[in-house]
Design an enzyme around this catalytic site. Structure first.
Site, PDB file in Angstrom:
ATOM      1  N   LYS A   1       0.897  -0.704   0.051  1.00 50.97           N
ATOM      2  CA  LYS A   1      -0.270  -0.118   0.021  1.00 50.97           C
ATOM      3  C   LYS A   1       0.881   1.394  -0.302  1.00 50.97           C
ATOM      4  O   LYS A   1       2.006   0.368   0.784  1.00 50.97           O
ATOM      5  CB  LYS A   1      -0.621  -0.080   1.690  1.00 50.97           C
ATOM      6  CG  LYS A   1      -1.979   0.943   0.780  1.00 50.97           C
ATOM      7  CD  LYS A   1      -3.414  -0.380   0.598  1.00 50.97           C
ATOM      8  CE  LYS A   1      -4.541   0.755   0.448  1.00 50.97           C
ATOM      9  NZ  LYS A   1      -5.540  -0.276   0.095  1.00 50.97           N
TER      10      LYS A   1
HETATM   11  P1  NAD Z   1     -12.861   7.279  -2.226  1.00 49.13           P
HETATM   12  O1  NAD Z   1     -12.228   8.613  -2.135  1.00 49.13           O
HETATM   13  O2  NAD Z   1     -13.643   6.592  -3.583  1.00 49.13           O
HETATM   14  O3  NAD Z   1     -15.076   7.651  -1.226  1.00 49.13           O
HETATM   15  C1  NAD Z   1     -14.113   8.067   0.104  1.00 49.13           C
HETATM   16  C2  NAD Z   1     -15.709   8.364   1.133  1.00 49.13           C
HETATM   17  O4  NAD Z   1     -15.291   8.832   2.637  1.00 49.13           O
HETATM   18  C3  NAD Z   1     -16.258   9.782   0.571  1.00 49.13           C
HETATM   19  O5  NAD Z   1     -17.498   9.586   0.164  1.00 49.13           O
HETATM   20  C4  NAD Z   1     -15.615  10.413   1.673  1.00 49.13           C
HETATM   21  O6  NAD Z   1     -16.119  11.338   1.174  1.00 49.13           O
HETATM   22  C5  NAD Z   1     -16.288   9.378   2.788  1.00 49.13           C
HETATM   23  N1  NAD Z   1     -15.294   9.859   3.633  1.00 49.13           N
HETATM   24  C6  NAD Z   1     -14.606  10.614   4.112  1.00 49.13           C
HETATM   25  N2  NAD Z   1     -13.912  10.799   5.602  1.00 49.13           N
HETATM   26  C7  NAD Z   1     -15.083   9.969   5.538  1.00 49.13           C
HETATM   27  C8  NAD Z   1     -15.615  10.192   6.857  1.00 49.13           C
HETATM   28  N3  NAD Z   1     -14.856  10.548   8.442  1.00 49.13           N
HETATM   29  N4  NAD Z   1     -16.735   9.624   7.889  1.00 49.13           N
HETATM   30  C9  NAD Z   1     -17.517   9.499   7.161  1.00 49.13           C
HETATM   31  N5  NAD Z   1     -17.223   9.469   5.010  1.00 49.13           N
HETATM   32  C10 NAD Z   1     -16.119   9.621   4.820  1.00 49.13           C
HETATM   33  O7  NAD Z   1     -12.468   6.409  -1.361  1.00 49.13           O
HETATM   34  P2  NAD Z   1     -13.021   4.822  -1.654  1.00 49.13           P
HETATM   35  O8  NAD Z   1     -12.029   3.779  -3.286  1.00 49.13           O
HETATM   36  O9  NAD Z   1     -14.426   4.892  -1.945  1.00 49.13           O
HETATM   37  O10 NAD Z   1     -12.165   3.627  -0.201  1.00 49.13           O
HETATM   38  C11 NAD Z   1     -13.218   3.613   0.695  1.00 49.13           C
HETATM   39  C12 NAD Z   1     -12.913   3.188   1.144  1.00 49.13           C
HETATM   40  O11 NAD Z   1     -12.958   1.354   0.831  1.00 49.13           O
HETATM   41  C13 NAD Z   1     -11.644   2.526   2.112  1.00 49.13           C
HETATM   42  O12 NAD Z   1     -11.338   2.410   3.453  1.00 49.13           O
HETATM   43  C14 NAD Z   1     -10.574   1.626   0.730  1.00 49.13           C
HETATM   44  O13 NAD Z   1      -8.881   1.999   1.711  1.00 49.13           O
HETATM   45  C15 NAD Z   1     -11.339   0.608   0.753  1.00 49.13           C
HETATM   46  N6  NAD Z   1     -11.072   0.388  -0.618  1.00 49.13           N
HETATM   47  C16 NAD Z   1     -11.471   0.735  -1.636  1.00 49.13           C
HETATM   48  C17 NAD Z   1     -11.293  -0.116  -2.604  1.00 49.13           C
HETATM   49  C18 NAD Z   1     -11.518   0.672  -4.208  1.00 49.13           C
HETATM   50  O14 NAD Z   1     -11.154  -0.135  -5.096  1.00 49.13           O
HETATM   51  N7  NAD Z   1     -11.708   1.943  -4.398  1.00 49.13           N
HETATM   52  C19 NAD Z   1     -11.059  -1.717  -2.521  1.00 49.13           C
HETATM   53  C20 NAD Z   1     -11.166  -1.831  -1.329  1.00 49.13           C
HETATM   54  C21 NAD Z   1     -11.317  -1.188  -0.486  1.00 49.13           C
END
Ligand code: NAD
Length: 411
Positions: free
Chosen positions: A102
């Site tokens: 990561k």
């Molecule tokens: P993103 O940047 O697209 O979206 C993040 C979202 O979380 C946004 O809507 C933001 O407003 C919200 N957010 C940020 N801080 C917050 C808080 N304190 N309380 C509530 N909401 C909050 O990111 P993503 O890709 O959707 O990732 C979200 C989670 O999923 C992360 O933990 C990431 O590691 C995990 N994840 C992502 C992927 C992927 O393919 N993108 C894969 C596996 C896991």
């Protein structure tokens, strides 16, 4: 709260159940290597700002390092180590031949212009050139990183090494070698797992209510998919707070509002709700899909849902896990439920290497097969050993990782 300490705690609990040797446990408690960079960036006004960045290569036991890049003001080495460790476990849970890594930059990308963001992304790519590549380490999107950013990183890497190398990152735009289905993959994978679980619990989707925290790539698409499946989404949120309607939200209208106004503040689709209260709603299903450490010892006893489907990485602390288990709340662990993203990233890498591309239907059929099979294996281990789903997922993963390490012989 150290996120990496939480990850190691989960490892130790599962290591006992998996009968992991002390030698292998020791090896898995530390990343194989990590890099820390300072990235000077010329801002649009000519001033210079310096940003901290990291890449943690946790485990290559089962294949090249794999894992996303996070651009967030709170990103730090401890968090990146935990996220890299979880990637190693996740790839092993779904049985894809990759290790765990990561990376990230401590930055609020919303405060950068597009030009600044591109220059910063390219600066990180240049630093990583010596140790990333399709056979070494393959970054991908995570919080606040997008296909566009992956395109810049791929381009910078290709320029530095003097040849087109799409397999260096995944989550790229389609016209640069991205895979069909990568954008919705994480949410879609979570839905496949959820549907398997609901059928085990004999719960019809129509009778399920859900609250989703976070509405980015994962949470936003998840809410749409739930809605399409007939599940009633009663609450959604972003970093500014959430919106709640006990009768069910019009998910598309909420998405439209967010797109238009940039946040959910004053969204007329329901009443306002804080991110903490959203987790405590009387629903069937709570889906944390934002950041880690959301369900802790302080609020675990207030969770009223039957099921917590972890779409974010690390949203539940080990202390909260114990409290939830005592109350019979089923936690579907991140390393299983959000593994659809890395699975389609793996498909993207395979397509880049073979230079032959699949249509979306083919990607989804392959994804469904892996997610459902992985759920069944984890569920079976949980029943067999009478343990929770997180520990069972770790047991499955640790067995695969330790078999790979043992097959490599003594070092
Ligand atoms: P993103 O940047 O697209 O979206 C993040 C979202 O979380 C946004 O809507 C933001 O407003 C919200 N957010 C940020 N801080 C917050 C808080 N304190 N309380 C509530 N909401 C909050 O990111 P993503 O890709 O959707 O990732 C979200 C989670 O999923 C992360 O933990 C990431 O590691 C995990 N994840 C992502 C992927 C992927 O393919 N993108 C894969 C596996 C896991």
């Amino acid at each position: 709260m150290s996120v990496f300490a939480n990850a190691l705690q989960q490892l130790k609990i599962a290591a006992k159940q998996a009968g992991l040797s002390d030698e292998i446990l020791q090896r898995l408690q530390k990343p194989e290597r990590f890099f820390q960079f300072s990235l000077p960036l010329t801002m649009d006004d000519g001033s210079i700002k310096v940003f901290e960045a990291y890449r943690v290569q946790y485990s290559s036991a089962r294949g090249p390092y794999k894992g996303g890049l996070r651009f967030h003001p709170k990103t730090n080495l401890d968090e990146v180590k935990a996220l890299a460790f979880w990637m190693a476990i996740k790839c092993a849970v779904v049985g894809i031949p990759l290790g765990g890594a990561k990376g990230g930059i401590t930055v609020d990308p919303k405060k950068l212009s597009k030009g600044e963001l591109e220059r910063l992304s390219r600066a990180l790519a240049r630093q990583m050139v010596p140790f990333i590549g399709p056979q070494q380490d393959i970054p991908a999107p995570d919080v606040n990183t997008t296909p566009e950013i992956m395109g810049w990183i791929m381009d910078e890497y290709s320029r530095q090494i003097g040849r087109f190398e799409p397999g260096v990152v995944t989550g790229k735009p389609l016209n640069l070698g991205g895979s069909q289905g990568r954008v919705p993959a994480t949410a879609q994978g979570g839905l496949f797992v959820l549907l398997e679980l609901l059928s085990k619990l004999k719960l019809q989707p129509k009778r399920v209510t859900a609250a989703v925290q976070g509405m980015g790539n994962v949470g936003g698409i998840m809410a749409q998919l739930l809605h399409q499946t007939g599940i009633t989404v009663v609450a959604m949120s972003d970093s500014s707070g959430g919106v709640y309607n006990p009768q069910g939200l019009d998910v598309s209208a909420v998405e439209k509002y967010k797109k238009e106004y940039g946040s959910l503040k004053n969204c007329p689709a329901g009443m306002p709700i804080t991110n903490q209260k959203l987790l405590e709603l009387p629903v069937t299903l709570v889906i944390p899909a934002a950041l880690e450490n959301q369900i802790t010892k302080d609020n675990a006893t207030k969770i009223k849902a039957k099921v917590v489907l972890e779409m974010a990485n690390g949203p539940t602390t080990p202390e909260a896990d114990i409290k939830l288990a005592k109350r019979g709340v089923i936690v579907v662990p991140d390393v299983l439920s959000n593994a659809g993203g890395v699975t389609v990233s793996y498909f993207e890498l395979v397509q880049n290497l073979q230079q032959y591309y699949w249509d979306e239907g083919e990607v989804m059929v392959k994804l469904e097969k892996i997610m459902k099979q992985s759920f069944k294996q984890v569920w079976h281990r949980a029943e067999q050993l009478k343990i929770d789903l997180r520990t069972a997922a770790y047991v499955v993963a640790l067995e695969r990782i330790s078999q790979a390490l043992e097959a490599k012989g003594k070092y």
